[in-house]
Design a protein around this motif. Structure first.
Motif, PDB file in Angstrom:
ATOM      1  N   GLU A 156      10.042 -28.504 -10.858  1.00 16.56           N
ATOM      2  CA  GLU A 156       9.410 -29.217 -11.942  1.00 16.56           C
ATOM      3  C   GLU A 156       8.469 -28.193 -12.725  1.00 16.56           C
ATOM      4  OE1 GLU A 156      10.178 -32.061 -12.786  1.00 16.56           O
ATOM      5  OE2 GLU A 156      11.410 -32.276 -11.028  1.00 16.56           O
ATOM      6  N   HIS A 157       8.137 -26.902 -12.027  1.00 12.59           N
ATOM      7  CA  HIS A 157       7.254 -26.080 -12.609  1.00 12.59           C
ATOM      8  C   HIS A 157       7.988 -25.232 -13.590  1.00 12.59           C
ATOM      9  CE1 HIS A 157       4.295 -27.608  -9.780  1.00 12.59           C
ATOM     10  NE2 HIS A 157       5.000 -26.987  -8.981  1.00 12.59           N
ATOM     11  N   PRO A 163      14.213 -23.377 -13.708  1.00 12.18           N
ATOM     12  CA  PRO A 163      14.760 -24.369 -12.566  1.00 12.18           C
ATOM     13  C   PRO A 163      16.296 -23.811 -11.980  1.00 12.18           C
ATOM     14  CG  PRO A 163      14.123 -25.422 -14.348  1.00 12.18           C
ATOM     15  CD  PRO A 163      14.043 -24.064 -14.984  1.00 12.18           C
ATOM     16  N   GLU A 176      10.254 -23.679  -8.724  1.00 10.62           N
ATOM     17  CA  GLU A 176       9.580 -24.290  -7.554  1.00 10.62           C
ATOM     18  C   GLU A 176       8.382 -23.303  -7.004  1.00 10.62           C
ATOM     19  OE1 GLU A 176      13.035 -26.725  -4.892  1.00 10.62           O
ATOM     20  OE2 GLU A 176      13.530 -24.391  -5.233  1.00 10.62           O
TER      21      GLU A 176
END
Length: 209
Positions: A156-157, A163, A176
């Motif tokens: 989500e970062h 991603p 991650e």
């Protein structure tokens, strides 16, 4: 707030980048100002290499302000796709008639790799500093961060291709990875440290009290 006449120009409007460089160069008494604060518009990026585009942006900012300037250009390169998305990383989807967005860029990349087993990829960051617009010896740093492209996003970062960018040695994607860890290993972190070392040598920088 008044801008110091001695401040260097960052050829970007990204406030995160600005703070990063302010913190990094503070021990040497060097201040930074974003080009937008001085009325400098974004430069064209017409070239096929990251270094040429970064140099163009740095010269543009320096010419319009009369100050030393720094610019960077970065993106994702996949050797199996002849280096694509490359300098078009931020707008890769537009090559396939789709709207520019992180989701579309990633979807197009995954589609292009559908029948390809070699998923190796690297993020690259090129940084260029010029003392003035016609500097004949621009200071250059370029670093790469190797990984692999995943079909399915994880984490989500981060942003952009993070991603889908798998790091085998860390067993996670860039999205991650904790921010502090990413700031130690990423292409931008590596290029920033390399540039600082080059500038220390070129300018004989000494830390202020």
């Amino acid at each position: 707030m008044a801008v110091s006449d001695q401040a260097w120009v960052l050829a970007s409007g990204n406030q995160g980048k600005l703070k990063e460089f302010q913190d990094l160069f503070a021990p040497w008494g060097i201040a930074w100002v974003a080009q937008g604060e001085l009325g400098v518009p974004d430069a064209e990026e017409p070239f096929h290499t990251f270094i040429e585009n970064a140099l163009t942006k740095a010269r543009h900012a320096s010419r319009l302000t009369g100050r030393p300037a720094l610019a960077d250009d970065s993106g994702l390169c996949v050797p199996a796709l002849q280096g694509a998305p490359g300098v078009l990383s931020a707008r890769y989807a537009t090559l396939f008639g789709r709207e520019k967005s992180d989701a579309n860029n990633n979807a197009c990349l995954v589609a292009q790799l559908k029948d390809i087993t070699d998923r190796r990829a690297y993020f690259v960051c090129a940084m260029v500093w010029v003392a003035h617009a016609d500097d004949p010896t621009p200071t250059v740093a370029q670093k790469m961060w190797w990984g692999e492209v995943l079909d399915t996003p994880q984490g989500e970062h981060g942003f952009g291709y993070d991603p889908h960018f798998w790091l085998p040695e860390h067993r996670c994607t860039a999205a991650e990875m904790p921010k502090a860890q990413k700031n130690l290993h990423s292409h931008r972190a590596q290029a920033t440290q390399a540039l600082l070392m080059e500038l220390q040598q070129r300018l004989n920088l000494t830390q202020v009290a």
